[in-house]
Design an enzyme around this catalytic site. Structure first.
Site, PDB file in Angstrom:
ATOM      1  N   GLU A   1      30.848  32.802  50.462  1.00 22.64           N
ATOM      2  CA  GLU A   1      29.837  33.107  51.457  1.00 22.64           C
ATOM      3  C   GLU A   1      30.466  33.403  52.802  1.00 22.64           C
ATOM      4  O   GLU A   1      30.074  34.342  53.483  1.00 22.64           O
ATOM      5  CB  GLU A   1      28.892  31.902  51.592  1.00 22.64           C
ATOM      6  CG  GLU A   1      28.083  31.663  50.335  1.00 22.64           C
ATOM      7  CD  GLU A   1      26.822  30.889  50.630  1.00 22.64           C
ATOM      8  OE1 GLU A   1      26.933  29.880  51.340  1.00 22.64           O
ATOM      9  OE2 GLU A   1      25.749  31.314  50.182  1.00 22.64           O
TER      10      GLU A   1
ATOM     11  N   ARG B   1      36.148  39.328  42.867  1.00 18.42           N
ATOM     12  CA  ARG B   1      34.873  38.664  42.559  1.00 18.42           C
ATOM     13  C   ARG B   1      33.775  39.550  43.112  1.00 18.42           C
ATOM     14  O   ARG B   1      33.791  39.913  44.284  1.00 18.42           O
ATOM     15  CB  ARG B   1      34.801  37.300  43.212  1.00 18.42           C
ATOM     16  CG  ARG B   1      35.800  36.338  42.687  1.00 18.42           C
ATOM     17  CD  ARG B   1      36.006  35.220  43.651  1.00 18.42           C
ATOM     18  NE  ARG B   1      34.858  34.322  43.698  1.00 18.42           N
ATOM     19  CZ  ARG B   1      34.737  33.288  42.888  1.00 18.42           C
ATOM     20  NH1 ARG B   1      35.651  33.031  42.008  1.00 18.42           N
ATOM     21  NH2 ARG B   1      33.697  32.497  42.981  1.00 18.42           N
TER      22      ARG B   1
ATOM     23  N   THR C   1      36.413  29.774  32.607  1.00 18.28           N
ATOM     24  CA  THR C   1      35.920  30.097  33.935  1.00 18.28           C
ATOM     25  C   THR C   1      34.451  30.460  33.890  1.00 18.28           C
ATOM     26  O   THR C   1      33.926  30.883  32.866  1.00 18.28           O
ATOM     27  CB  THR C   1      36.730  31.252  34.549  1.00 18.28           C
ATOM     28  OG1 THR C   1      36.171  31.567  35.803  1.00 18.28           O
ATOM     29  CG2 THR C   1      36.699  32.461  33.654  1.00 18.28           C
ATOM     30  N   GLY C   2      33.838  30.276  34.999  1.00 19.15           N
ATOM     31  CA  GLY C   2      32.451  30.692  35.118  1.00 19.15           C
ATOM     32  C   GLY C   2      32.343  32.139  35.560  1.00 19.15           C
ATOM     33  O   GLY C   2      31.264  32.701  35.641  1.00 19.15           O
ATOM     34  N   ASP C   3      33.484  32.706  35.802  1.00 20.05           N
ATOM     35  CA  ASP C   3      33.509  34.043  36.361  1.00 20.05           C
ATOM     36  C   ASP C   3      33.224  35.112  35.303  1.00 20.05           C
ATOM     37  O   ASP C   3      33.149  34.828  34.118  1.00 20.05           O
ATOM     38  CB  ASP C   3      34.887  34.290  36.974  1.00 20.05           C
ATOM     39  CG  ASP C   3      34.763  34.990  38.301  1.00 20.05           C
ATOM     40  OD1 ASP C   3      33.773  35.719  38.464  1.00 20.05           O
ATOM     41  OD2 ASP C   3      35.644  34.792  39.153  1.00 20.05           O
TER      42      ASP C   3
ATOM     43  N   ASP D   1      40.949  26.093  34.848  1.00 21.05           N
ATOM     44  CA  ASP D   1      39.876  26.763  35.553  1.00 21.05           C
ATOM     45  C   ASP D   1      40.497  27.992  36.201  1.00 21.05           C
ATOM     46  O   ASP D   1      41.710  28.074  36.340  1.00 21.05           O
ATOM     47  CB  ASP D   1      39.364  25.783  36.619  1.00 21.05           C
ATOM     48  CG  ASP D   1      38.280  26.401  37.454  1.00 21.05           C
ATOM     49  OD1 ASP D   1      37.485  27.156  36.901  1.00 21.05           O
ATOM     50  OD2 ASP D   1      38.253  26.121  38.661  1.00 21.05           O
TER      51      ASP D   1
ATOM     52  N   ASN E   1      32.716  21.638  39.009  1.00 18.82           N
ATOM     53  CA  ASN E   1      32.363  22.175  37.704  1.00 18.82           C
ATOM     54  C   ASN E   1      33.448  21.928  36.662  1.00 18.82           C
ATOM     55  O   ASN E   1      33.250  22.179  35.491  1.00 18.82           O
ATOM     56  CB  ASN E   1      32.063  23.681  37.815  1.00 18.82           C
ATOM     57  CG  ASN E   1      33.244  24.437  38.371  1.00 18.82           C
ATOM     58  OD1 ASN E   1      34.152  23.833  38.951  1.00 18.82           O
ATOM     59  ND2 ASN E   1      33.251  25.731  38.202  1.00 18.82           N
TER      60      ASN E   1
ATOM     61  N   ASP F   1      39.784  22.342  39.888  1.00 16.57           N
ATOM     62  CA  ASP F   1      39.707  21.860  41.260  1.00 16.57           C
ATOM     63  C   ASP F   1      38.286  21.581  41.710  1.00 16.57           C
ATOM     64  O   ASP F   1      38.082  20.981  42.752  1.00 16.57           O
ATOM     65  CB  ASP F   1      40.335  22.887  42.207  1.00 16.57           C
ATOM     66  CG  ASP F   1      39.486  24.119  42.328  1.00 16.57           C
ATOM     67  OD1 ASP F   1      38.863  24.487  41.321  1.00 16.57           O
ATOM     68  OD2 ASP F   1      39.442  24.705  43.414  1.00 16.57           O
TER      69      ASP F   1
END
Lengths: 1146, 371
Positions: free
Chosen positions: A508, A604, A684-686, A396, A831, A828
């Site tokens: 956040e 990000r 990755t979801g990035d 990840d 997801n 980690d």
């Protein structure tokens, strides 16, 4: 009523406080299970049968049971004790262990079940044992207590109708979560007359749908929706709240906690599969040997006078037995006689080795992370050796490669870049650095700025930590540190305003902190009102109307607030790809540039948009949301639709960039893994750009790596359809990476790194789903193959924009590809759970995204950098140890020479040969005591010590030379070739031992007083040779002699001698035959016996020693390599300035 | 085949319930001990050509002399063997072997003359040898009752089941029971020296010291041993002799210390042989005390056999062996040859390896330099 009636079965109805709501219906108390948690498997009564049943379900145990029964029933050569005792030992040890564990579970269960809770009944508070709670009871829970069952929160002692819980024991997330009471509930719970309708128990911790019908005496029943925010889960702990009342909805084994702990699928290691395959071969050998012997026996008997000479008559019963039955029992007897070829003790030793060996991982202080005060965690010890076989690592990005410790770097408002440099030096905290050249030193309008910052302050789910423990947190700051989300606001504000933020995602918090730097401070959320301290130190109030939660599919979240002035505003933040299509296009271009630049730098990025809702729009959205929330069926889908409707036509205000720093030594670790021949895939979801820059930073992609991109962007240039383009690109890349690649891939395909061009492959989620689940045109499997082939020829692969399920899909695809490579997943967050479960080895990082990954993993380590030692040192050693253990057991082997079998093949071979000389009568060569003790006592301890302590190459060298890992790749030690080799050598040894002694016994007068030796002396000599050879072979193998090895190896030989004297020194009253009485002592008094023993031991060790010498030329070469590699890496280091500093620190 | 794991996994599927307020406190820093960190001080021997090659030479140099010594010793042992089965018509024992009957009361005797070419010095050991006799057959080996032989009174009256079908006869327990005892070798062998002057001198044969000391004194005991004026006949009252025996067990020998279960011939027989062709010690011919004369001088001898033991039915052979004994036991060239072979192989390998190693080492060095 709303539309939930159609599937009544799927929901349950609960009468709060057992009060029927409707007087017209007859009140039938529904049956639910009680609140007893039963995690134990056994009771005192069923322990024995159930445990035995479970143990004998294992095929190995069952096999030995059958052998034992055959020995009991049929007249067999060895007494049932010889196989019964080891089996009994194994079964007993396992039973004791399981019994003890179950007792612990009983204890834990009791602790929970007998825990005193307070239940409201008829207006009184009654103390009850936890297990007596029934569904519908109203339970009181005080601060720091755990919830005894799943409760719907009815009333909280806090003013804002909320309560805080931590779910540390459920998913490990130690942050406080807010839960809400059901709205509009009267204060007097006694008079509350309500029913709850909710779904049947299901294991998802974060999902709950239900609704509550509140009967007020004279009004229409009010209906309230219930969601996960109203549900307090058993196992969670109440925090920061004095007490709450809740009604039990799920109890006992139906609670989400209980449902969640149901078993994981079992993972089996490659070595285990090899063992099973080898065992199968040996079973075949066993059966065929028994068959051959039975046949030969009857051929031999058919000769006159052989079967029943006058001196050796059969009993009447034997004579009467049917010939075929006799043949069958003879066959069984031979099976029993030879069954030692399948070593019962191997199972025990392998288990012990794995169990004890895994302690070395938990004990390793290098895995200890001072920050979280934890070391590594081993959830299963079955896969230790698999760590040495990994070919693919799926990692990840966020929290694994990077620290997930977010820092606000810059933002872009309306196309102008704001980079935060040093707040205190600037008057207003703003500093413009390198915006677009034309607009240098320009700022966006103040209005836009403030809108943007307000958006940052409002659009989140962050909570402000209660400031009750302010002084304390100033002193030790531990609590904040653990959460990792501390904000030291004192720098920008008067120091008394120490503030902590709690949020489910660190992004956040970083954003809120960022806004704070620019003067907008989020003060907190109190009864649906968000307070903001703006730049002029005025408090602004916003009424929070709705939160449109974040989810990975939408990749954005929104809030709807109403300002003091009465405007209804929607703020939305999310990934650029999900925001850009939903805003006015003319705004996009200005910001896109910034977003893309930030992403390439590895930040990000999030885009922020807003929209002013008109009254009608809001009313519509409000109604839609409420409807969707009340739905019992498909609530998720309905909510999603409403969300998508609302979040349209927004205007973009800006974008943010948050830096996520690389984990310590991430680059070194990745380099080491690549050096070890492991292919690293980043899933990755990035965003692609962010992920790509991370890959560069981690040195997964080097400067000379040619990137092959297969993303939505590359697919979209040109006028052809995506399908066609995809096909084209795949073919092109395939040609590049596979066909044109130098033809090294056959044998030495792991040496790609040295040969020619490196390729990196990038694919994104959308394209991947095109590749994997293609349209019905059915060339999907072709695409998939092409894709796989390309990937296998690339040094690293980056898959971005992945949904959790896609991660698992990729792992599965690689896992099932040709050669079934061993895969490892490391992650980690929640997801990553799916891919952790899917891969052969799943590793969880004890990161910031909760404990779900850790809970589902096989191993958990605090940091990514620990992966290096885990694989290169521990994995390598475990693999070598267990492989060696197995070899030794099947055969008994020298490490470098992969040599010979002894333990069983040789052990049993003389037995086999002996049959030719004793008329196929199944006469065992060795005494029963020896047969029984052989695996249990004489030879098991040295191999166990060896398999726990051996370091054929010491850990430092393993860590420094990643290439050594390649030497054991693909189960290198346990291949069929080597297996055959030991088997053949084992046969040689068997022949050697047998015939060596056979020729000696051609004149059995071996003592200097002329007396003769009998058959038991014969067996004892062979056995002595065996024990000594097996043990000395191991001694030859041992490269790492600690005092334990010395003690165990020499000790077991001494024990053998001692035992033999002891066993032969006494007339044992319980034995029917004193076969070995003084046999050993007499043997030692014979010089010839000594001489033959020495000769045979030496002869059987000779091949090993020879091999060592033949391997000798490799020795200095290997060492040369070891010497060379630091120099090489030094060269690389000087080439690369980036790496230099980090290396020098080492 | 192998269900994967015993335990570790069974627990995974189960709830680990933490008590109320249960926080996990695992945050112990691992101890920094040498054992736990896998840093125990260790001796790490590396087998190199440097250490192994001398070992080969040393093994060669040690083994070859030992082998030569063994071979010479074995060759110096004198051994003489006579097959008296009586298979051939010409054989003196042919008649006895043909007219065999268990019930015959008159013993059949035969006389075999033989010539010793060499004088036999010091103690000479007389063995009987049997061939194709499966003393190691499973049914046979276990057909005995060691507790009966150890003098246990209950076992005497109730022999073990293992003795079947030789446990009871006419409802009387057989003592000693079992197939081994029943088939005890019962030929009587006597040796005569035919003096050149024509007289036939019987050679004195000792039957003491032919069995293992521990067998004779511990493992085998007559029932009621240790009682004052023990009467074997009385003790064995109520038992019957093995079927094939001519005399009951208490009449095996006249001497009290060699009678009953502790008869050494019996004990020797009870130690079952390893291979179907075997020899057992029968008698010892003690060397004369003056030591000047050879125990058995060169010359003509006669072997007188009381032929009781049938072997023709299973195509067996009976032999009488005379042998001297050395420190390594009886004559057996195997060990000597094996030692010489292994020693020379080791030495040869050492030489070959030395050459190979020398060449390889050079090549390696040059390769390293070029790197």
């Amino acid at each position: 009523m709303l539309g939930g009636d159609e599937r009544r079965v799927d929901s349950r109805t609960i009468y709060v406080g057992h009060r029927s709501c409707s007087t017209t219906e007859a009140f039938i108390p529904p049956k639910f299970c009680d609140n007893r948690i039963v995690s134990s498997k056994y009771t005192v009564w069923n322990f024995l049968p159930k445990n035995l049943f479970e143990q004998f379900r294992r095929i190995a145990n069952f096999y030995f049971l059958i052998i034992f029964l055959v020995q009991v029933i049929v007249d067999t050569p060895t007494s049932p004790v010889t196989s019964g005792l080891p089996l009994f030992f194994v079964i007993t040890v396992t039973a004791i262990k399981q019994g003890y564990e179950d007792w612990l579970r009983h204890k834990a269960d009791n602790e929970v079940n007998k825990y005193q809770v307070k239940v409201l009944e008829d207006g009184r508070r009654i103390q009850k044992e936890s297990e007596k709670i029934k569904v519908g009871d109203v339970v009181e829970v005080e601060e720091d207590e755990t919830f005894p069952c799943d409760l719907i929160l009815l009333q909280s002692s806090r003013d804002d109708d909320t309560c805080f819980v931590t779910t540390a024991s459920l998913d490990g997330e130690s942050n406080h979560k807010t839960h809400y009471t059901v709205p509009d509930i009267e204060k007097d719970l006694e008079s509350l007359n309500a029913t709850i309708e909710c779904e049947q128990p299901q294991p998802d911790l974060y999902k709950f749908v239900g609704r509550m019908h509140i009967d007020k005496n004279d009004q229409e029943p009010a209906v309230r929706s219930l969601g996960p925010e109203n549900l307090l889960l058993k196992g969670a702990t109440l925090k920061n709240t004095q007490k709450i009342y809740g009604v039990a909805v799920y109890t006992g084994m139906e609670t989400k906690m209980a449902l969640n702990y149901q078993g994981k699928s079992q993972k089996r290691s490659a070595v285990e599969k090899s063992i099973n395959a080898f065992l199968l071969v040996y079973l075949c050998i066993l059966v065929s040997k028994a068959l051959v012997c039975t046949t030969l026996k009857y051929v031999w008997q058919s000769k006159d006078g052989q079967d029943e000479p006058w001196y050796n008559e059969k009993t009447q019963r034997e004579k009467d037995t049917n010939l075929y039955l006799k043949m069958f029992t003879d066959f069984l007897s031979f099976m029993v006689l030879f069954n030692f070829i399948i070593p019962v003790s191997m199972y025990v030793t392998v288990e012990m080795q794995k169990f004890l060996g895994s302690f070395f991982i938990t004990w390793d202080k290098d895995f200890f992370d001072p920050e979280i005060q934890e070391g590594a965690l081993v959830n299963t010890s079955d896969l230790n050796e698999e760590l040495g076989q990994v070919e693919y690592v799926f990692t990840d990005k966020t929290g694994t490669l990077t620290q997930n410790n977010m820092e606000f770097i810059e933002c872009c408002i309306d196309g102008f870049q704001y980079k935060y440099r040093d707040a205190s030096s600037e008057l207003d905290g703003f500093c413009v650095t390198d915006g677009p050249v034309s607009k240098l030193q320009q700022k966006a309008g103040r209005e836009k700025e403030e809108l943007f910052l307000r958006a940052l302050c409002l659009c989140h789910t962050v909570q402000v930590k209660e400031s009750t423990d302010q002084g304390q947190s100033q002193q030790d700051g531990l609590i904040d540190q653990v959460d990792g989300l501390e904000v030291d606001a004192g720098l920008f504000h008067p120091p008394q305003e120490q503030r902590g933020f709690i949020a489910s995602s660190p992004d956040e918090v970083a954003l809120v902190k960022g806004a704070m730097r620019y003067g907008f401070t989020f003060l907190g959320l109190e009864s649906k009102t968000m307070k903001i301290l703006n730049r002029n130190n005025d408090v602004e109030m916003y009424e929070l109307l709705h939160v449109l939660n974040f989810d990975p599919v939408r990749r954005r979240m929104s809030v709807i607030v109403r300002s003091k002035s009465g405007d209804t505003l929607l703020f939305c933040k999310g990934a650029d790809s999900s925001i850009f299509p939903r805003v006015r296009q003319e705004e996009v271009e200005r910001i896109r540039m910034h977003v893309e630049r930030n992403a390439t730098e590895g930040y990000r990025t999030l885009c922020v948009a807003y929209k002013i809702l008109s009254a009608e729009e809001y009313a519509q959205a409000d109604a839609g949301l409420r409807d969707a929330r009340l739905a019992l069926q498909d609530r998720e889908e309905k909510l999603m639709t409403v969300y998508n409707q609302v979040e349209t036509g927004m205007s973009l205000i800006g974008a943010t960039a948050v830096e996520d720093r690389l984990q310590e030594e991430a680059a070194e670790t990745m380099e080491a893994l690549q050096g070890a021949g492991i292919k690293v895939w980043v899933l990755t979801g990035d965003k692609m750009e962010t992920a790509k820059s991370t890959c560069y930073a981690c040195r997964l992609f080097q400067r000379n790596t040619e990137l092959l991109e297969l993303t939505v962007r590359t697919l979209e240039d040109g006028e052809r359809s995506r399908e066609v383009r995809l096909h084209e690109l795949l073919l092109e890349y395939h040609k590049k990476a596979v066909q044109d690649a130098p033809p090294v891939k056959a044998g030495v395909n792991r040496s790609w790194s040295s040969a020619g061009q490196d390729y990196g492959f990038i694919i994104d989620g959308a394209t991947l789903s095109m590749v994997l689940n293609n349209s019905p045109e059915s060339n999907s499997s072709r695409y998939k193959n092409l894709f796989l082939q390309i990937c296998q020829n690339c040094t690293s692969v980056l898959c971005c924009r992945m949904a959790p399920l896609q991660k698992a899909q990729i792992v599965k695809m690689v896992k099932n590809s040709k050669g079934s490579p061993i895969t490892l997943s490391i992650g980690d967050g929640a997801n990553d759970v799916s891919m952790i479960l899917e891969a052969h080895v799943g590793i969880g990082i004890k990161g910031k995204e909760g404990r779900q990954a850790v809970r589902n993993s096989d191993y958990a380590v605090p940091k990514l950098k620990h992966l290096k030692k885990l694989l290169l040192a521990h994995g390598h050693l475990y693999y070598v140890r267990i492989a060696h253990l197995v070899q030794y057991f099947f055969t008994s082997v020298i490490w470098f020479s992969f040599s010979v079998c002894l333990q069983n093949l040789c052990f049993i071979l003389p037995q086999f040969l002996y049959q030719f000389f004793c008329g196929y009568s199944q006469q065992p060569l060795y005494d029963a005591a020896y047969l029984t003790m052989y695996n249990i006592c004489f030879t098991s301890m040295p191999i166990l010590a060896y398999s726990l302590l051996e370091q054929h190459i010491c850990i430092e060298v393993l860590l420094d030379n990643a290439t050594l890992y390649r030497e054991i790749a693909k189960n290198a030690v346990l291949r069929w070739g080597t297996f055959l080799y030991w088997t053949v050598l084992g046969v040689f040894h068997g022949l050697l031992f047998f015939f060596g002694v056979r020729f000696l016994f051609s004149n059995p007068a071996l003592q200097d007083n002329g007396q003769v030796f009998g058959n038991w002396s014969y067996g004892t000599i062979v056995f002595t040779v065996l024990v000594f050879t097996v043990t000395l072979k191991l001694a030859l193998d041992t490269r790492h002699w600690t005092w334990i090895n010395h003690f165990v190896i020499w000790g077991s030989l001494a024990f053998y001698v001692f035992f033999s004297f002891f066993w032969g020194g006494i007339i044992w009253p319980f034995l029917r035959q004193q076969r070995l009485y003084f046999v050993f002592a007499n043997m030692l008094s014979s010089v010839s016996a000594w001489l033959v023993i020495i000769l045979l031991i030496l002869l059987s060790l000779l091949p090993e020693i020879l091999l060592v010498v033949f391997r000798k030329p490799r020795g200095p070469h290997a060492r040369q390599k070891k010497m060379m590699s630091p120099i090489l890496s030094f060269k690389q280091l000087s080439e690369d300035g980036l790496l230099q500093s980090s290396r020098l620190q080492l | 085949m192998m269900a994967s794991s015993y335990n570790a996994k069974d627990e995974d599927g189960h709830i680990t319930v933490t008590g109320p307020g249960g926080g996990t406190l695992r945050s112990k820093k691992p101890e920094n001990t040498a054992f736990k960190q896998q840093r125990l001080p260790a001796w790490q021997p590396i087998l190199t050509a440097g250490t192994v090659l001398p070992a080969f030479f040393i093994i060669g140099l040690i083994f070859i002399p030992i082998g030569i010594g063994l071979y010479v010793t074995s060759n110096n042992i004198k051994e003489f063997e006579v097959d008296y089965t009586g298979v051939d018509m010409s054989s003196p024992c042919f008649n006895c072997s043909q007219n065999f009957s268990w019930n015959s009361t008159t013993p059949c005797t035969c006389t075999i003359p033989f010539f010793l070419e060499q004088p036999y010095e010091s103690n000479v050991f007389m063995y009987y040898g049997l061939s194709n006799f499966y003393q190691n057959h499973r049914r046979y080996v276990k057909s005995r009752d060691d507790s009966q032989l150890n003098g246990d009174m209950t076992s005497l009256k109730e022999p073990s089941k293992e003795c079947e079908p030789y446990a009871y006869h006419d409802n009387k327990p057989i003592a000693p029971c079992g197939a081994i005892a029943n088939s005890m070798f019962n030929d009587t062998l006597e040796l005569f020296y035919n003096d050149p002057n024509g007289t036939k001198v019987q050679i004195p044969l000792t039957n003491i010291g032919i069995a293992w000391w521990t067998d004779k004194h511990v493992k085998f005991k007559n029932p009621g041993a240790g009682e004052a004026n023990q009467n074997l006949t009385a003790v064995f009252q109520g038992t019957t002799k093995p079927l094939n025996w001519r005399r009951p067990v208490y009449e095996l020998d006249a001497a009290a210390n060699n009678n009953g279960f502790i008869n050494e011939d019996f004990i020797v027989w009870m130690r079952t042989a390893a291979l179907p062709t075997f020899r057992k010690l029968y008698r010892i011919i003690k060397s004369p005390s003056n030591g000047m004369m050879p125990t058995m001088p060169r010359g003509n001898y006669t072997l007188e056999v009381v032929y009781n033991y049938p072997v023709r039915s299973f195509e067996g052979r009976k032999r009488m062996i005379l042998s001297t004994i050395s420190w390594m036991g009886g004559k057996n060239p195997f060990l000597g040859i094996a030692y010489i072979t292994v020693g020379s192989v080791c030495f040869f390998l050492g030489v070959v390896l030395l050459i190979i190693h020398h060449k390889c080492g050079n090549r390696n060095n040059s390769a390293d330099i070029s790197n």
